[in-house]
Design an enzyme around this catalytic site. Structure first.
Site, PDB file in Angstrom:
ATOM      1  N   HIS A   1       0.815  -1.224   0.000  1.00  0.00           N
ATOM      2  CA  HIS A   1       0.000   0.000   0.000  1.00  0.00           C
ATOM      3  C   HIS A   1       0.840   1.262   0.000  1.00  0.00           C
ATOM      4  CE1 HIS A   1      -4.018  -1.331   0.092  1.00  0.00           C
ATOM      5  NE2 HIS A   1      -3.915  -2.013   1.208  1.00  0.00           N
TER       6      HIS A   1
ATOM      7  N   ASP B   1       2.308 -11.690 -19.615  1.00  0.00           N
ATOM      8  CA  ASP B   1       2.139 -13.142 -19.650  1.00  0.00           C
ATOM      9  C   ASP B   1       2.792 -13.768 -20.876  1.00  0.00           C
ATOM     10  OD1 ASP B   1       0.773 -13.951 -17.289  1.00  0.00           O
ATOM     11  OD2 ASP B   1      -1.021 -12.936 -18.005  1.00  0.00           O
TER      12      ASP B   1
HETATM   13  C1  PEP Z   1      -0.393  -9.010 -19.515  1.00  0.00           C
HETATM   14  O1  PEP Z   1      -0.383 -10.207 -19.244  1.00  0.00           O
HETATM   15  O2  PEP Z   1       0.455  -8.463 -20.235  1.00  0.00           O
HETATM   16  C2  PEP Z   1      -1.423  -8.127 -18.950  1.00  0.00           C
HETATM   17  C3  PEP Z   1      -1.528  -6.877 -19.332  1.00  0.00           C
HETATM   18  O3  PEP Z   1      -2.250  -8.624 -18.026  1.00  0.00           O
HETATM   19  P1  PEP Z   1      -1.881  -8.887 -16.479  1.00  0.00           P
HETATM   20  O4  PEP Z   1      -0.603  -8.168 -16.181  1.00  0.00           O
HETATM   21  O5  PEP Z   1      -3.047  -8.370 -15.726  1.00  0.00           O
HETATM   22  O6  PEP Z   1      -1.743 -10.379 -16.443  1.00  0.00           O
HETATM   23 MG    MG Z   2      -2.090 -11.229 -18.410  1.00  0.00          MG
END
Ligand code: PEP
Ligand code: MG
Length: 538
Positions: free
Chosen positions: A187, A453
């Site tokens: 936080h 990801d």
């Molecule tokens: C990603 O995976 O690039 C994305 C934008 O989603 P998150 O970071 O929420 O997994």
């Molecule tokens: Mg993602």
């Protein structure tokens, strides 16, 4: 020099104030007059509640209602008869002083939260401790934490800064802070970024390494604290600070500026948001739209699912605020590292490869439909687009669209308005989707590449594991190939392609992304102006 975690950008050069009063030593004493001790406890709880209400009101004005909500949860803890009742029972049954009774209850509650697997719930332990420290400080008549008479140019050094400490920081006096513990998502780090105060957290023993009045430099960009620097270092950082501030000021000129690449292509630079209110910062930084609304945050920090109406209000707020500008709202991406306390899911060996995001939504259509209905109802208030996360096949996308169609049918029968031509797209964050982008592009209205990801799945390097972080490289040729393929596939079908992973705001990646013809870059609001500059130079 001490190295920690860079929590909030910028530089501060000033004098140390060590906040030590948080570390209250609790001694146990036996009490004869139980009723008087209970009354003392009651008074301290009441004073704490009053202080928290005042802090909450100040925070609402200065940093927004959503970030001030943490104080509401502190007040709710004090209002919980089970919580305060346990303290009274402690005084009564053990005949101990109120400080000891409060401390025991706090330890018990904090241990329960901290023992939980989920990172978010773990952090709630800090909230319990924060409330407890305040009550104990009130019992000893010292609730201000010693921060009431600070001088100008003060760098606060503390074991940890609680959300209430951070929200109370007087920006005319406090120019930076350093803490022993914490991470980028704690936080205090989030608040520091909102307040734009340079901060470094996770410095381990910074409170032991400095004393009041020490001269210190905070390097919030690299995550350093330099104690009693020599003249040359002070000179170097004075220059850096000046340059940083000049650059920040200079960037403001770009707020209402269209972003056009050297080759003459107009691109959109948008903001990623987690809460409806964040949209204000996107606008303040000249965002062309919202490229990613991580709606799972609406489901967190509570003990039941948000209702259709609650969600509708949030989506409507963002969509209306953005006017004609696009708002890409991603459907629930829960699972993996993000869990909901009220939605028990089986333990998984590989949560990132498990029952998350669209997989969970298609498996729990009851939950999915509530969100889709809210999104459809909000779609008449502006330029709202729906995006499905973690799509790995055409079948999944078509199934999601089927559920959307079902919701449209229901709304129509109920006489409720929605945009029949609403755009639907997908996140390309699983390599399978990138490889199949040419086929997927025939069905979707747009792509948004989720590199956070996509990188971890392509290189098989966990995005949360610092031991393999050396492998987690956005510029890995395999990642770049997948990105290029995805953009080209979209364009071949006349669709647009964006990117909402961190890479979109990465200065080192921008030239390549511009070269590939990316149409939309979406990132945290504070990075928008800097990214605009880099895009225009490429
Ligand atoms: C990603 O995976 O690039 C994305 C934008 O989603 P998150 O970071 O929420 O997994
Ligand atoms: Mg993602």
């Amino acid at each position: 020099m001490k190295k920690g975690i860079a929590a909030s950008k910028g530089y501060a050069i000033g004098h140390v104030f060590v906040k030590t009063t948080n570390e209250v030593k609790i001694t146990e004493t036996k009490i004869d007059d139980i009723d008087a001790e209970k009354a003392r406890l009651k008074n301290a709880v009441e004073s704490s509640r009053k202080q928290l209400t005042a802090i909450k009101e100040k925070a609402e004005k200065e940093i927004g209602a959503d970030k001030a909500a943490v104080f509401e949860s502190h007040i709710m803890l004090l209002d919980d008869p089970e919580f305060t009742g346990a303290m009274e029972t402690g005084v009564e049954t053990n005949s101990v002083n109120a400080e000891k009774a409060v401390s025991d209850v706090i330890d018990m509650y904090a241990a329960i939260f901290e023992g939980m697997e989920d990172e978010y719930m773990k952090e709630r332990g800090a909230d319990v401790k924060d409330v407890g420290k305040r009550v104990i400080a009130n019992l000893s008549g010292n609730a201000d934490g010693g921060m009431e008479n600070l001088e100008e140019n003060t760098v606060i050094v503390a074991h940890d800064l609680t959300p209430s400490d951070t929200a109370q920081l007087d920006k005319t006096k406090v120019i930076g802070f350093l803490t022993n513990i914490g991470g980028r998502t704690s936080h205090s780090a989030i608040m520091a970024r909102t307040l734009e105060i340079p901060a470094v957290v996770g410095l381990n023993d910074i409170t032991e390494s400095v004393k009041n009045g020490d001269f210190i430099i905070v390097d919030g960009a690299e995550g350093f604290a330099i104690i009693n620097p020599d003249e040359a270092t002070v000179k170097e950082y004075t220059e850096k600070k000046k340059k940083y501030e000049e650059e920040k000021e200079e960037l403001k000129k770009l707020i209402n500026h269209e972003t056009v690449t050297k080759a003459g292509k107009r691109v959109e630079v948008c903001g990623n948001i987690g809460k409806a209110k964040d949209v204000d910062t996107v606008l303040a930084n000249g965002g062309d739209g919202v490229g990613l609304f991580r709606t799972e945050f609406l489901y967190m920090d509570r003990d039941s699912m948000p209702t259709e109406d609650e969600q509708f209000e949030a989506y409507k707020y963002v969509t209306e605020k953005m006017g004609k500008k696009p708002v890409v709202i991603r459907t629930l991406d829960i699972g993996g590292d993000k869990k909901l306390p009220y939605l028990p899911l089986p333990e998984e060996m590989n949560p990132f490869l498990g029952f998350r995001a669209i997989r969970l939504c298609l498996g729990r259509k009851d939950i999915f439909k509530v969100q889709l209905r809210a999104l459809l109802r909000a779609s008449v208030f502006g330029n709202l687009k729906i995006m499905f996360p973690m799509i790995s096949s055409i079948g999944e996308f078509l199934e999601a669209k089927e559920v959307l169609k079902e919701c449209m049918g229901e709304l129509k029968a109920e006489g409720k308005a929605y945009n029949e031509k609403i755009d639907t797209g997908i996140m390309v964050e699983i390599p399978a989707a990138a490889v199949m982008a040419d086929e997927l592009a025939k069905h979707v209205d747009f792509f948004s590449i989720g590199t956070n990801d996509l990188i971890q799945y392509t290189i098989a390097a966990d995005r949360m594991n610092e031991n393999v972080s050396y492998l987690y490289n956005p510029m890995h040729p395999a990642v770049l190939r997948l990105i290029k393929m995805t953009i080209e596939a979209a364009h071949k079908e006349g669709k647009w392609c964006g990117m909402c992973g961190e890479m979109a705001g990465d200065e080192k990646a921008i030239p390549t992304l511009v070269e590939y013809g990316l149409d939309e870059f979406s990132m945290s609001a504070s990075s928008i102006l800097n990214a605009k500059k880099y895009i225009m130079n490429n």
